[in-house]
Design an enzyme around this catalytic site. Structure first.
Site, mmCIF file in Angstrom:
data_model
loop_
_atom_site.group_PDB
_atom_site.id
_atom_site.type_symbol
_atom_site.label_atom_id
_atom_site.label_comp_id
_atom_site.label_asym_id
_atom_site.label_seq_id
_atom_site.Cartn_x
_atom_site.Cartn_y
_atom_site.Cartn_z
ATOM 1 N N SER A 37 -25.757 16.766 -14.017
ATOM 2 C CA SER A 37 -24.949 17.551 -13.074
ATOM 3 C C SER A 37 -25.759 18.703 -12.493
ATOM 4 C CB SER A 37 -23.711 18.112 -13.776
ATOM 5 O OG SER A 37 -22.851 17.081 -14.174
ATOM 6 N N HIS A 67 -23.155 14.187 -8.348
ATOM 7 C CA HIS A 67 -23.784 12.912 -8.700
ATOM 8 C C HIS A 67 -23.702 11.986 -7.477
ATOM 9 C CE1 HIS A 67 -24.105 13.596 -13.123
ATOM 10 N NE2 HIS A 67 -23.126 14.436 -12.868
ATOM 11 N N HIS A 91 -20.531 7.748 -16.032
ATOM 12 C CA HIS A 91 -19.968 8.301 -17.258
ATOM 13 C C HIS A 91 -18.847 7.423 -17.818
ATOM 14 C CE1 HIS A 91 -21.580 11.793 -15.024
ATOM 15 N NE2 HIS A 91 -21.821 12.318 -16.209
ATOM 16 N N TYR A 93 -16.180 8.590 -19.132
ATOM 17 C CA TYR A 93 -14.883 9.160 -18.775
ATOM 18 C C TYR A 93 -14.419 8.763 -17.378
ATOM 19 C CZ TYR A 93 -17.515 12.886 -16.322
ATOM 20 O OH TYR A 93 -18.374 13.582 -15.501
ATOM 21 N N GLU A 94 -15.321 8.208 -16.566
ATOM 22 C CA GLU A 94 -14.914 7.728 -15.243
ATOM 23 C C GLU A 94 -14.115 6.427 -15.333
ATOM 24 O OE1 GLU A 94 -18.018 8.373 -11.979
ATOM 25 O OE2 GLU A 94 -19.220 8.569 -13.816
ATOM 26 N N ALA A 121 -26.367 18.629 -18.015
ATOM 27 C CA ALA A 121 -25.789 19.966 -18.147
ATOM 28 C C ALA A 121 -24.952 19.967 -19.418
ATOM 29 C CB ALA A 121 -24.930 20.298 -16.937
ATOM 30 N N MET A 224 -21.185 15.254 -22.144
ATOM 31 C CA MET A 224 -20.404 14.035 -21.953
ATOM 32 C C MET A 224 -21.252 12.856 -21.504
ATOM 33 S SD MET A 224 -17.381 15.940 -19.797
ATOM 34 C CE MET A 224 -16.827 17.581 -20.262
ATOM 35 N N SER A 225 -22.526 12.846 -21.855
ATOM 36 C CA SER A 225 -23.416 11.785 -21.365
ATOM 37 C C SER A 225 -24.602 11.621 -22.305
ATOM 38 C CB SER A 225 -23.909 12.134 -19.950
ATOM 39 O OG SER A 225 -24.745 13.279 -19.991
ATOM 40 N N ASN A 248 -23.033 26.639 -19.728
ATOM 41 C CA ASN A 248 -21.914 27.483 -20.164
ATOM 42 C C ASN A 248 -21.994 27.643 -21.665
ATOM 43 O OD1 ASN A 248 -20.847 24.514 -20.012
ATOM 44 N ND2 ASN A 248 -19.479 25.536 -21.465
ATOM 45 N N HIS A 273 -16.318 23.093 -13.811
ATOM 46 C CA HIS A 273 -17.426 22.290 -13.285
ATOM 47 C C HIS A 273 -18.200 23.035 -12.201
ATOM 48 C CE1 HIS A 273 -19.630 18.574 -12.919
ATOM 49 N NE2 HIS A 273 -19.421 18.543 -11.623
#
Length: 298
Positions: A37, A67, A91, A93-94, A121, A224-225, A248, A273
């Site tokens: 990201s 992306h 991802h 989650y997609e 990220a 998440m990746s 973050n 995000h």
């Protein structure tokens, strides 16, 4: 292969290979870069570019801001190292299967990729990490895998690797050392750590209790990746260098109590995000410089 038979998945890989080679011709990439990201700007260091959109070769489309959903082929550095850059990853989650999200790695293997550089990220969990720091990943915790979601689940693709894959050496020591030495040589002041990446499915950012759990279990950063891609790359015998940009800081303190008359800031420390992309864009120039010089030595 979950949503594919073994034969169907092999056909998808070979079909994507054929379509890519019809576009790039005799170009033979050795290095693959996966842009996380806000880090898609890495593609700017490639010369003599050729672009292939995911949809044109049978890959799923990326749906996440930051992306783009394309493969960019080109050369990096004075040594003109041939590279395939994945601008925008896929991802879990997609809604895509792990077989779909990692198919670009299989594609890379069959067209000659020897090394994968993965970026992401991530949220900092280690108390010493600050926004803008970098973390070289030296190990991971596949929390999603504990629930049975593993990209190697199903019939083994024996032409790529073994049924039972060891991951104690997933993150190449020599590549990590080269990255750090290059950062020092370029006199880049941005802080670089080494640590453990904790993989969650997303797409929600972690709760306070989850941040405390991740820290207790040994995670230094969370995202998440990355881990599914690393697992498949190692299954293919591809070396891996993986880098997290801390965008973050995870909030692990107890939530404010409602049993008080004191004023509290309810949104303090909450991640979003847009802030992730902003932090990534700010650090991207340093990351690009280190990558260009590191890859030029491979």
């Amino acid at each position: 292969m979950n949503n594919y038979t073994l034969e169907e998945y092999n056909v998808k890989i070979e079909d994507a290979k054929s379509k890519v080679e019809s576009i790039i011709g005799d170009f033979k990439p050795r290095i693959m870069i996966i842009c996380g990201s806000g880090l898609g700007g890495i593609v700017n260091i490639l010369s003599n570019q050729k672009v292939v959109k995911y949809g044109d070769i049978g890959l799923k489309d990326s749906t996440v801001p930051g992306h783009d959903g394309k493969l960019v082929f080109g050369e990096i550095g004075a040594n003109k190292v041939p590279v395939m850059c994945m601008v925008g990853r896929l991802h879990f989650y997609e809604g895509y299967s792990l077989q779909d999200t990692t198919l670009p790695i299989r594609l890379g293997k069959v067209i000659g990729i020897e090394t994968v550089i993965v970026t992401n990220a991530a949220g900092g969990v280690n108390k010493d990490y600050r926004v803008g720091d970098l973390m070289l990943i030296n190990d991971h915790i596949n929390f999603v895998g504990f629930a049975g979601f593993n990209p190697l689940r199903g019939p083994n693709l024996g032409q790529f690797g073994p049924r039972f894959l060891g991951l104690s050496d997933a993150y190449d020591f020599d590549l990590r050392r080269l990255f750090f030495q290059t950062k020092q040589k370029l006199n880049i002041q941005r802080k670089v750590h080494e640590g453990v990446y904790f993989f969650t499915a997303g797409p929600t950012f972690e709760s306070r209790a989850e941040v405390r759990m991740i820290k207790t279990l040994g995670g230094d950063a969370v995202g998440m990746s990355t881990v599914p891609e690393v697992i498949v790359a190692r299954h293919c015998g591809i070396k891996v260098l993986a880098l997290s940009l801390i965008t973050n800081e995870g909030v692990g303190s107890e939530p404010p109590s409602a049993l008080t008359d004191q004023d509290v800031k309810l949104d303090e420390g909450m991640a979003n995000h847009a802030e992730v992309l902003e932090a990534a864009n700010e650090a991207s120039k340093d990351v690009q410089r280190i990558f260009e010089e590191t890859i030029n030595q491979l």
